[in-house]
Design a protein around this motif. Structure first.
Motif, short mmCIF file in Angstrom:
data_model
loop_
_atom_site.label_atom_id
_atom_site.label_comp_id
_atom_site.label_asym_id
_atom_site.label_seq_id
_atom_site.Cartn_x
_atom_site.Cartn_y
_atom_site.Cartn_z
N TRP A 2 31.35 -36.72 -36.47
CA TRP A 2 32.39 -37.57 -35.87
C TRP A 2 33.78 -36.93 -36.04
N ALA A 3 34.05 -36.41 -37.22
CA ALA A 3 35.37 -35.82 -37.49
C ALA A 3 35.61 -34.63 -36.58
N ALA A 4 34.61 -33.76 -36.45
CA ALA A 4 34.77 -32.56 -35.62
C ALA A 4 34.81 -32.93 -34.14
N GLY A 5 33.93 -33.85 -33.74
CA GLY A 5 33.87 -34.26 -32.34
C GLY A 5 35.13 -34.97 -31.88
N SER B 267 38.59 -40.64 -24.97
CA SER B 267 39.34 -41.88 -25.18
C SER B 267 39.40 -42.64 -23.87
N SER B 268 39.70 -43.91 -23.99
CA SER B 268 39.81 -44.73 -22.79
C SER B 268 40.85 -45.81 -23.01
N THR B 269 41.35 -46.36 -21.93
CA THR B 269 42.28 -47.48 -22.04
C THR B 269 41.50 -48.75 -21.76
N PRO B 270 41.89 -49.87 -22.40
CA PRO B 270 41.14 -51.10 -22.14
C PRO B 270 41.38 -51.55 -20.70
N ALA B 271 40.40 -51.36 -19.83
CA ALA B 271 40.53 -51.75 -18.43
C ALA B 271 39.13 -51.99 -17.89
N CYS C 86 37.52 -37.77 -16.21
CA CYS C 86 37.46 -37.46 -17.65
C CYS C 86 36.21 -36.64 -17.97
N HIS C 87 36.33 -35.82 -19.01
CA HIS C 87 35.22 -34.97 -19.42
C HIS C 87 33.99 -35.77 -19.82
N GLY C 88 32.82 -35.21 -19.56
CA GLY C 88 31.58 -35.76 -20.10
C GLY C 88 31.38 -35.18 -21.50
N TYR C 89 30.27 -35.58 -22.14
CA TYR C 89 29.97 -35.12 -23.51
C TYR C 89 29.96 -33.60 -23.59
N MET C 90 29.31 -32.97 -22.61
CA MET C 90 29.12 -31.52 -22.69
C MET C 90 30.46 -30.79 -22.58
N GLU C 91 31.36 -31.29 -21.72
CA GLU C 91 32.68 -30.65 -21.58
C GLU C 91 33.46 -30.75 -22.89
N LEU C 92 33.43 -31.94 -23.52
CA LEU C 92 34.18 -32.11 -24.78
C LEU C 92 33.62 -31.21 -25.88
N ARG C 93 32.29 -31.10 -25.92
CA ARG C 93 31.66 -30.24 -26.93
C ARG C 93 31.96 -28.76 -26.66
N SER C 94 32.02 -28.42 -25.39
CA SER C 94 32.33 -27.04 -25.02
C SER C 94 33.76 -26.69 -25.42
N ASN D 63 36.85 -42.40 -28.68
CA ASN D 63 35.40 -42.19 -28.67
C ASN D 63 34.60 -43.32 -28.04
N PRO D 64 34.92 -43.67 -26.78
CA PRO D 64 34.02 -44.61 -26.09
C PRO D 64 32.72 -43.87 -25.76
N VAL D 65 31.72 -44.59 -25.30
CA VAL D 65 30.47 -43.95 -24.88
C VAL D 65 30.84 -42.93 -23.79
N THR D 66 30.46 -41.69 -24.01
CA THR D 66 30.78 -40.62 -23.06
C THR D 66 29.46 -40.02 -22.61
N LEU D 67 29.05 -40.37 -21.42
CA LEU D 67 27.71 -39.97 -20.97
C LEU D 67 27.70 -38.54 -20.44
N ALA D 68 26.59 -38.18 -19.86
CA ALA D 68 26.36 -36.77 -19.52
C ALA D 68 27.41 -36.18 -18.60
N ASP D 69 27.74 -36.88 -17.54
CA ASP D 69 28.60 -36.27 -16.52
C ASP D 69 30.06 -36.69 -16.65
N PRO D 70 31.00 -35.88 -16.15
CA PRO D 70 32.40 -36.31 -16.11
C PRO D 70 32.52 -37.63 -15.34
N ARG D 71 33.49 -38.44 -15.68
CA ARG D 71 33.58 -39.79 -15.14
C ARG D 71 35.04 -40.13 -14.85
N MET D 72 35.25 -40.85 -13.76
CA MET D 72 36.60 -41.29 -13.40
C MET D 72 36.98 -42.46 -14.31
N ASN D 73 38.16 -42.39 -14.91
CA ASN D 73 38.58 -43.54 -15.73
C ASN D 73 39.34 -44.54 -14.87
#
Lengths: 101, 416
Positions: free
Chosen positions: B106-109, A17-21, B235-243, B219-229
């Motif tokens: 989508w439901a499970a993810g 999830s994300s916040t609109p920013a 925040c977790h990347g795709y692989m972390e969330l799936r794990s 469910n925004p686009v969540t790419l391969a690596d963890p990312r700062m929001n």
């Protein structure tokens, strides 16, 4: 960007999830192949110093062009789609090749 | 039509109603105070949602029924309603379930505790509306949990347990039962007291909440690596969330066991991860999922009477696959071989349950053979003698050693 508190690991979300920013989609500027350059001699806002036209601001799908005098483009998030250059009635925006690394 | 008669439950005054498996699922949904239902009718699932529409229309159930134009939309409505915090239900099968496939991921993810009833039906082509388990087995890798039922009471009880399990694990659950064999067959069903169901199943506390005062994008686009929001949180990347989904599912075997035990404490009918029948001192074990395991109990009685030591194991929980529990249970019987009889096939290999069971036995060093038998596809009747035929074939391998025990999958009562 909100106040930078530095990286805090240990995200407890099990759902993405994300916040609109600004920047929540990542630094989308690095997707770019061409970047836009506004000519101060061609842009009517720059030439007259008056707020008008703003077709570039209107059409930018990423919302990275400011409605200012003159308009500014935030290249951190501009994906380089070129819609602004296509829409500018004065043909004042040129798409320039990124140098690449 | 249901006929009421006085029940004889030991722990509570339960009414006994005569009903089909489909209506048992619908009554369970009503007892669980489900808030949003969306489904698209498909044979043999239609009576589940028709009954629920009746409950909603008459005001017996305070729920929203959302009519849609396809199964893809039905599950999408459920996902949206679940994200905003509602307890939701849907039902489908066969090609309808296949049409949901994308949204099942989508439901499970998204980790939504959606419960879906599946009266199992063959998947076309060729066109067929009758029973086998190809539809739900084909969805085993979507991240949904799967529980299989043997009779109508189990359907009702399992739907109630499914909400408790789903809302603990934060993963969706499929409650599977054989189309027609259970979905359209009348059986007596004990109706749990609604107050006790509320005690067993507390109100749903969603982990995803959409609040206009604090807007979020799920469910925004969540790419391969963890990312700062934007708040500076990594925040977790795709692989972390799936794990995390995988870890929750692997750890959920005990949640299913606890839900079954607690159900037994409150309602007097205890449920486990698997069921066994006459497995003590068995030389050969028949393993199956769903109503085939009920049918096999008669076969085993006959064969035991003829002096053959055979037992039945019903895998109630299929996803997550309770590998350790099952391997231990097979080892404890002391059997020398397993015959897996199933109404599905992983085309190009063998029955899916057989492959999973073999992997579990291999990992846990249980040295027995495992033979795959395919029966009852597209509604082909499975008689006691069909099961007997398969078990007899494997029984002949008990004295064999090493590679001689290996046998390719076989189709029973298939006339080509």
């Amino acid at each position: 960007m909100k106040e930078d508190k530095g990286p805090t690991s240990g995200c407890d979300h099990i759902t993405a999830s994300s916040t609109p920013a600004t920047g929540e989609g990542g630094r989308t500027g690095d997707w770019r192949v061409l970047y836009p350059v506004i000519s101060r001699d061609g842009c009517v806002v720059a030439k007259t110093g008056k707020p008008m036209c703003y077709m570039c601001w209107m059409f930018c799908p990423e919302g990275v062009i400011s409605k200012t005098v003159p308009p500014e483009i935030n290249l951190e998030y501009c994906k380089g789609c070129g819609i602004c250059a296509e829409e500018c009635p004065s043909k004042a925006i040129t798409m320039v090749q990124e140098s690449g690394e | 039509m249901s006929i009421e008669k006085k029940g004889d439950c030991m722990t509570c005054a339960e009414k006994v109603l005569i009903m089909t498996g489909n209506h048992a699922a619908a009554y369970a949904v009503k007892l669980c105070d489900v808030q949003v239902i969306s489904a698209y009718p498909i044979t043999p699932q239609s009576p589940v949602v028709e009954k629920l529409m009746e409950f909603v229309e008459s005001g017996e159930m305070k729920a929203e029924y959302v009519a849609v134009e396809s199964e893809h939309s039905a599950i999408t409505v459920c996902i949206s309603a679940s994200v905003v915090g509602a307890r939701v239900f849907t039902a489908s099968c066969a090609n309808g379930l296949a049409l949901m496939h994308e949204m099942l991921h989508w439901a499970a993810g998204t980790r939504l505790p959606i419960v879906m009833a599946i009266p199992n039906r063959a998947v076309a082509a060729p066109w067929n509306i009758l029973n086998d388990q190809q539809d739900s087995i084909s969805q085993r890798d979507t991240g949904w949990m799967q529980i299989y039922c043997r009779n109508n009471q189990e359907i009702l009880d399992t739907v109630i347990q499914a909400y408790r399990i789903a809302e603990t694990v934060m993963a969706p659950v499929m409650v599977c039962y054989d189309g027609y064999v259970l979905s359209h067959t009348l059986m007596p069903v004990n109706m749990p007291d609604e107050k006790l169901v509320r005690e067993y199943l507390p109100p749903y506390r969603p982990h995803t909440v959409l609040d206009p005062k604090s807007p979020r994008n799920i469910n925004p686009v969540t790419l391969a690596d963890p990312r700062m929001n934007a708040e500076g949180v990594l925040c977790h990347g795709y692989m972390e969330l799936r794990s995390l989904l995988q870890k929750s599912l692997l750890g959920s075997v005990s949640v299913v066991a606890e839900a079954g035990r607690e159900f037994g404490r409150i309602f007097g009918r205890e449920y486990g991860i698997y069921d066994s029948y006459r497995t003590e001192d068995a030389d050969l074990l028949m393993v199956s999922i769903g109503s085939l395991a009920s049918e096999a109990m008669d076969t085993v009685d006959n064969m035991r009477a003829a002096g053959m030591k055979i037992g039945v194991m019903h895998l109630r929980l299929y996803r997550p696959f309770p590998a350790e529990v099952i391997a231990k249970a097979v080892r404890e019987t002391g059997c020398r071989g397993v015959a897996v009889l199933e109404k599905n096939v992983s085309y190009g290999y063998e029955g899916a349950v057989c492959s999973d069971l073999k992997a579990a036995l291999f990992d846990h060093g249980v040295d027995v053979f495992a033979h795959s038998y395919i029966l009852g596809l597209g509604g082909r009747n499975v008689s006691v003698s069909d099961i007997e035929e398969a078990l007899n074939r494997s029984y002949g391998y008990l004295e064999k050693k090493g590679p001689d025990r290996i046998k390719g999958q076989e189709w029973i009562n298939c006339r080509v």
